[in-house]
Scaffold this active site. Structure first.
Site, PDB file in Angstrom:
ATOM      1  N   ASN A  33      41.147 135.109  -6.002  1.00  0.00           N
ATOM      2  CA  ASN A  33      39.961 135.703  -6.625  1.00  0.00           C
ATOM      3  C   ASN A  33      40.205 137.117  -7.142  1.00  0.00           C
ATOM      4  OD1 ASN A  33      36.912 136.091  -7.007  1.00  0.00           O
ATOM      5  ND2 ASN A  33      37.381 137.678  -5.507  1.00  0.00           N
ATOM      6  N   SER A  85      38.520 132.563 -16.208  1.00  0.00           N
ATOM      7  CA  SER A  85      37.331 133.060 -16.923  1.00  0.00           C
ATOM      8  C   SER A  85      37.188 132.266 -18.214  1.00  0.00           C
ATOM      9  CB  SER A  85      37.500 134.548 -17.268  1.00  0.00           C
ATOM     10  OG  SER A  85      36.518 134.941 -18.228  1.00  0.00           O
ATOM     11  N   TYR A  98      43.197 141.013 -20.930  1.00  0.00           N
ATOM     12  CA  TYR A  98      42.407 140.362 -19.875  1.00  0.00           C
ATOM     13  C   TYR A  98      42.291 138.867 -20.145  1.00  0.00           C
ATOM     14  CZ  TYR A  98      38.581 139.129 -16.750  1.00  0.00           C
ATOM     15  OH  TYR A  98      37.816 138.520 -15.776  1.00  0.00           O
ATOM     16  N   LYS A 102      43.704 135.456 -17.968  1.00  0.00           N
ATOM     17  CA  LYS A 102      42.879 134.340 -17.502  1.00  0.00           C
ATOM     18  C   LYS A 102      43.359 133.015 -18.090  1.00  0.00           C
ATOM     19  CE  LYS A 102      40.661 136.782 -14.687  1.00  0.00           C
ATOM     20  NZ  LYS A 102      40.828 136.535 -13.242  1.00  0.00           N
TER      21      LYS A 102
HETATM   22  N1  LIG Z   1      32.235 139.293 -13.076  1.00  0.00           N
HETATM   23  C1  LIG Z   1      32.501 138.602 -14.170  1.00  0.00           C
HETATM   24  O1  LIG Z   1      31.776 138.653 -15.206  1.00  0.00           O
HETATM   25  C2  LIG Z   1      33.706 137.694 -14.162  1.00  0.00           C
HETATM   26  C3  LIG Z   1      33.784 136.708 -15.156  1.00  0.00           C
HETATM   27  C4  LIG Z   1      34.879 135.861 -15.163  1.00  0.00           C
HETATM   28  C5  LIG Z   1      35.856 135.987 -14.205  1.00  0.00           C
HETATM   29  N2  LIG Z   1      35.764 136.971 -13.256  1.00  0.00           N
HETATM   30  C6  LIG Z   1      36.842 137.063 -12.279  1.00  0.00           C
HETATM   31  O2  LIG Z   1      36.290 136.962 -10.985  1.00  0.00           O
HETATM   32  C7  LIG Z   1      37.203 137.547 -10.043  1.00  0.00           C
HETATM   33  C8  LIG Z   1      36.416 138.419  -9.098  1.00  0.00           C
HETATM   34  O3  LIG Z   1      35.908 139.539  -9.826  1.00  0.00           O
HETATM   35  P1  LIG Z   1      34.440 140.105  -9.612  1.00  0.00           P
HETATM   36  O4  LIG Z   1      33.676 139.850 -10.845  1.00  0.00           O
HETATM   37  O5  LIG Z   1      33.902 139.651  -8.297  1.00  0.00           O
HETATM   38  O6  LIG Z   1      34.770 141.662  -9.615  1.00  0.00           O
HETATM   39  P2  LIG Z   1      34.608 142.752  -8.468  1.00  0.00           P
HETATM   40  O7  LIG Z   1      33.203 142.743  -7.933  1.00  0.00           O
HETATM   41  O8  LIG Z   1      35.131 144.012  -9.081  1.00  0.00           O
HETATM   42  O9  LIG Z   1      35.577 142.214  -7.327  1.00  0.00           O
HETATM   43  C9  LIG Z   1      36.977 142.256  -7.536  1.00  0.00           C
HETATM   44  C10 LIG Z   1      37.669 141.643  -6.348  1.00  0.00           C
HETATM   45  O10 LIG Z   1      39.096 141.806  -6.529  1.00  0.00           O
HETATM   46  C11 LIG Z   1      39.600 142.535  -5.416  1.00  0.00           C
HETATM   47  N3  LIG Z   1      40.656 143.460  -5.861  1.00  0.00           N
HETATM   48  C12 LIG Z   1      40.606 144.337  -6.894  1.00  0.00           C
HETATM   49  N4  LIG Z   1      41.756 145.024  -6.976  1.00  0.00           N
HETATM   50  C13 LIG Z   1      42.545 144.590  -5.943  1.00  0.00           C
HETATM   51  C14 LIG Z   1      43.839 144.923  -5.478  1.00  0.00           C
HETATM   52  N5  LIG Z   1      44.600 145.851  -6.092  1.00  0.00           N
HETATM   53  N6  LIG Z   1      44.324 144.272  -4.384  1.00  0.00           N
HETATM   54  C15 LIG Z   1      43.591 143.336  -3.760  1.00  0.00           C
HETATM   55  N7  LIG Z   1      42.345 142.958  -4.152  1.00  0.00           N
HETATM   56  C16 LIG Z   1      41.840 143.594  -5.229  1.00  0.00           C
HETATM   57  C17 LIG Z   1      38.445 143.327  -4.854  1.00  0.00           C
HETATM   58  O11 LIG Z   1      38.681 143.624  -3.493  1.00  0.00           O
HETATM   59  P3  LIG Z   1      38.007 144.947  -2.835  1.00  0.00           P
HETATM   60  O12 LIG Z   1      36.531 144.710  -2.888  1.00  0.00           O
HETATM   61  O13 LIG Z   1      38.597 144.974  -1.471  1.00  0.00           O
HETATM   62  O14 LIG Z   1      38.414 146.111  -3.691  1.00  0.00           O
HETATM   63  C18 LIG Z   1      37.297 142.316  -5.031  1.00  0.00           C
HETATM   64  O15 LIG Z   1      37.327 141.347  -4.010  1.00  0.00           O
HETATM   65  C19 LIG Z   1      38.239 138.301 -10.866  1.00  0.00           C
HETATM   66  O16 LIG Z   1      39.439 137.547 -10.927  1.00  0.00           O
HETATM   67  C20 LIG Z   1      37.605 138.381 -12.249  1.00  0.00           C
HETATM   68  O17 LIG Z   1      38.557 138.484 -13.272  1.00  0.00           O
HETATM   69  C21 LIG Z   1      34.697 137.814 -13.219  1.00  0.00           C
END
Ligand SMILES: NC(=O)c1ccc[n+]([C@@H]2O[C@H](COP(=O)([O-])OP(=O)(O)OC[C@H]3O[C@@H](n4cnc5c(N)ncnc54)[C@H](OP(=O)(O)O)[C@@H]3O)[C@@H](O)[C@H]2O)c1
Length: 210
Positions: A33, A85, A98, A102
């Site tokens: 994730n 994504s 980005y 994905k």
């Molecule tokens: N939100 C969207 O619109 C969206 C859409 C499509 C896909 N995604 C994907 O969904 C996934 C989760 O993202 P999110 O939207 O939940 O964003 P988020 O709220 O910013 O969460 C990011 C996650 O990644 C972890 N992370 C970030 N940098 C890291 C590092 N250097 N080492 C280990 N863990 C790290 C964070 O852990 P900590 O909390 O411990 O920092 C958190 O669990 C990502 O792969 C993102 O690309 C998101």
């Protein structure tokens, strides 16, 4: 619960997680994730930050997914959920690094499923659209620039992803109303297959060997 703190942009930390994954037989599921989003468009973004993004979204995700697939295939069971994504499908409309990370995750999931699926390992790639998390706030942005009708609540997104996992979907797109649209896209992709590698260029290039 046992927590293994790791900064997955650091290769030594990724290896620590990989070793745990390979050694601990109690682990039967990897959820890949962790990911970071862009600060702007490609022309605006900081190229060093984009490389950190590749380190996390691609290098770490690849290492952990492949290690899990190898380990679970040996054991004949286990599952890998990779968070990709929908931007994998619309590279012209989002930061290209980005969306490419994905697309990498999506392709990796297809390939691992083809290879390790028959050995008892389950795979799922989840392709969320915009989902209200901290992803943009972490890079100084917000979801305010998007119409609310395009932004899903995170609990709905995760519930849909888990429902897709239970339905044994390989690719889950929580927003997509008609799965037939994705099936048609997949069929069109597969229809290219027989013509993607021939011993001669296509006639339209005007290259003939006489
Ligand atoms: N939100 C969207 O619109 C969206 C859409 C499509 C896909 N995604 C994907 O969904 C996934 C989760 O993202 P999110 O939207 O939940 O964003 P988020 O709220 O910013 O969460 C990011 C996650 O990644 C972890 N992370 C970030 N940098 C890291 C590092 N250097 N080492 C280990 N863990 C790290 C964070 O852990 P900590 O909390 O411990 O920092 C958190 O669990 C990502 O792969 C993102 O690309 C998101």
């Amino acid at each position: 619960m046992d927590v293994l703190p790791s900064d997955l942009t650091k290769r030594e930390d990724v290896r620590k997680v990989e070793q745990r994954l390979r050694a601990d037989e109690a682990i039967t599921l990897l959820v890949n994730n962790a990911g970071i989003g862009p600060k702007g468009t490609l022309l605006e973004d900081d190229i060093d930050y984009l490389e950190t993004m590749i380190e996390l979204n691609v290098i770490a995700a690849n290492r952990l997914a492949v290690a899990a697939a190898q380990t679970f295939a040996e054991r004949g069971r286990g599952a890998v959920i990779n968070i990709a994504s929908v931007v994998a499908f619309i590279p012209e409309r989002f930061n290209g690094t980005y969306s490419a990370t994905k697309a990498f995750v999506l392709n990796l999931t297809h390939a691992l499923n083809a290879e390790a699926g028959p050995k008892g390992v389950k795979f799922q790639a989840v392709l969320p659209g915009l989902t209200r998390t901290e992803i943009f706030e972490r890079v100084g942005g917000s979801f305010d620039r998007f119409p609310p009708s395009m932004v899903m609540d995170v609990t709905d997104m995760v519930d849909a992803a888990l429902a897709g996992f239970d339905q044994e979907e390989l690719i889950t797109i929580p927003s997509l109303p008609e799965v037939a649209d994705f099936d048609a896209f997949t069929a069109a992709r597969h229809s290219l297959g027989p013509n993607l590698s021939h011993d001669k260029p296509a006639v339209r290039y005007g290259i003939s060997k006489s």
